[in-house]
Design an enzyme around this catalytic site. Structure first.
Site, PDB file in Angstrom:
ATOM      1  CB  CYS A 237     -11.648 -25.870   8.942  1.00  0.00           C
ATOM      2  SG  CYS A 237      -9.991 -25.112   8.476  1.00  0.00           S
TER       3      CYS A 237
ATOM      4  N   GLY B 282       0.818   4.079   1.603  1.00  0.00           N
ATOM      5  CA  GLY B 282       0.956   4.767   2.858  1.00  0.00           C
ATOM      6  C   GLY B 282       0.054   5.952   2.866  1.00  0.00           C
TER       7      GLY B 282
ATOM      8  CB  CYS C 163      -9.180 -27.283  11.762  1.00  0.00           C
ATOM      9  SG  CYS C 163     -10.073 -25.857  12.156  1.00  0.00           S
TER      10      CYS C 163
ATOM     11  CG  ASP D 243      -2.062   0.995   1.190  1.00  0.00           C
ATOM     12  OD1 ASP D 243      -2.195   1.764  -0.019  1.00  0.00           O
ATOM     13  OD2 ASP D 243      -2.805   1.017   2.217  1.00  0.00           O
TER      14      ASP D 243
ATOM     15  CB  CYS E  25      -6.358 -24.476   8.510  1.00  0.00           C
ATOM     16  SG  CYS E  25      -7.145 -24.605  10.442  1.00  0.00           S
TER      17      CYS E  25
ATOM     18  CG  HIS F 106      -9.788 -21.530  11.977  1.00  0.00           C
ATOM     19  ND1 HIS F 106     -10.316 -22.726  11.238  1.00  0.00           N
ATOM     20  CD2 HIS F 106     -11.010 -20.846  12.124  1.00  0.00           C
ATOM     21  CE1 HIS F 106     -11.683 -22.789  11.005  1.00  0.00           C
ATOM     22  NE2 HIS F 106     -11.984 -21.615  11.367  1.00  0.00           N
TER      23      HIS F 106
ATOM     24  CG  ASP G 109      -6.093  -5.243   1.901  1.00  0.00           C
ATOM     25  OD1 ASP G 109      -6.485  -4.355   1.025  1.00  0.00           O
ATOM     26  OD2 ASP G 109      -5.904  -4.578   3.057  1.00  0.00           O
TER      27      ASP G 109
HETATM   28 ZN    ZN Z   1      -9.468 -24.630  10.473  1.00  0.00          ZN
END
Ligand code: ZN
Length: 358
Positions: free
Chosen positions: A308, A97, A313, A95, A310, A339, A270
């Site tokens: 999930c 700024g 998890c 970015d 991830c 997560h 974002d």
């Molecule tokens: Zn997860």
């Protein structure tokens, strides 16, 4: 314009303006749509680069304002750029700024050539101009650089928003001219502003389109307005931008906002939200935010989200993560951040698959 700023559209949805694409950058290809975790100070808080990659994130965002004040451009240049400084060998967007100059800096003074302000860290005087923020971002070797702009606040009168916009457009023109002369491989995105006034937004989209940036962002959204208004403006503004260029909405990161933006034809987003709420003990579960502190999780041997896959998890129970959080162990932030970011990437992937299978 050089072929190196390549954005391919692989498929367009039949039911909405959504599209699937690929952005080619010096540090690899970004498959879009994509969510970009925020690493303001050259770190996505509490995560190593390997952990960030495990969330299926392809590109992260860093911040020119913060990094230019601390550690300063010279330190980053000694590392040959931000990628090796932070050990992230994948795409980075910085970015400009502009937003922080208006939200954090003290005693800022805008003139038509740039902005002078006092650092929020030590009060030292600093100046950003359209060219100097490009020099800083080139020093970072950012894959996607953003122009300096003025982000008008919500509820800003139209007259003042219009004045801000005139300066934003002047800066955009200076920035793109300077960047084109550099012939560098770093992308430069223009930023559409204009507050919550459709005629100003249209004027901004038209002006920036004429300047022929390789990509475009919608700025000045998610600045405190009601969510319906944010959605209305994404819906209105995204189609005003060239179809064959990447489109990025700055600062959105809740699942419902991502879904909305993707349907409007937006490719990138974002937000600090997945990592910020993680530090406050919250995790995403089916578009909801749940607090791990709840009593009911004391003996809960389930993962945060059964659906999930991830790292958090797959390996930890709600009971354990709750224990970490209430004991103020820093691993709680790490596991919840993994997560939460992964959940957003999954949310995007699900929409992508729906488009592929249409
Ligand atoms: Zn997860």
């Amino acid at each position: 314009m050089s072929q190196q700023y390549l954005f391919e559209i692989l498929k367009k949805s039949k039911n909405s303006k959504a599209r699937i694409g690929k952005i080619h950058t010096p540090h690899g290809i970004i498959e879009t749509p994509t969510f970009m975790p925020v690493g303001t100070a050259g770190t996505v808080k509490s995560l190593t680069p390997e952990q960030i990659r495990s969330t299926q994130s392809q590109i992260i965002l860093a911040n020119t304002y913060h990094l230019s004040l601390r550690p300063g451009i010279d330190v980053i240049k000694k590392h040959n750029g931000l990628h090796s400084f932070m050990n992230w060998n994948h795409p980075i967007l910085t970015d400009s700024g502009g937003y922080q100059v208006f939200s954090l800096a003290q005693n800022r003074k805008i003139d038509e050539n740039g902005v002078t302000f006092q650092s929020h860290i030590d009060g030292s005087p600093r100046r950003f101009t359209p060219k100097s923020v490009i020099d800083l971002q080139c020093g970072f070797n950012s894959d996607i650089m953003m122009v300096l702009d003025i982000c008008s606040p919500y509820n800003h009168p139209k007259k003042d928003t219009s004045k801000d916009l005139t300066i934003t457009h002047k800066w955009a023109k200076e920035a793109v001219t300077y960047w084109k002369n550099k012939e560098c491989s770093n992308w430069l995105f223009g930023i559409v502003q204009g507050g919550f006034f459709k005629d100003l937004r249209k004027e901004s989209a038209n002006t920036l389109t004429e300047l022929d940036f390789p990509g475009y962002a919608l700025g000045g959204l998610s600045v405190g307005e009601p969510i319906e208004l944010c959605h209305e403006f994404i819906d209105y503004c995204a189609p005003l931008l060239p179809e064959n260029k990447p489109k990025y909405v700055m600062g959105i990161g809740l699942p419902e906002n991502l879904k909305w933006a993707i349907k409007c034809g937006v490719d990138m987003f974002d937000c600090v939200i997945p990592t910020r709420i993680a530090r406050h003990g919250q995790f995403f579960l089916e578009d909801q935010r749940i607090n791990i502190k709840r009593q009911e999780f004391i003996n809960d041997l389930n993962p945060l989200d059964e659906t999930c896959d991830c790292y958090s998890c797959k390996n930890y129970t709600r009971s354990y993560i709750r224990h970490l959080y209430v004991s103020k162990e820093i691993l709680a932030s790490t596991l919840l951040s993994i997560h939460n970011i992964h959940s957003l990437q999954k949310c995007v992937e699900k929409i992508k698959n729906e488009i592929i299978n249409e």
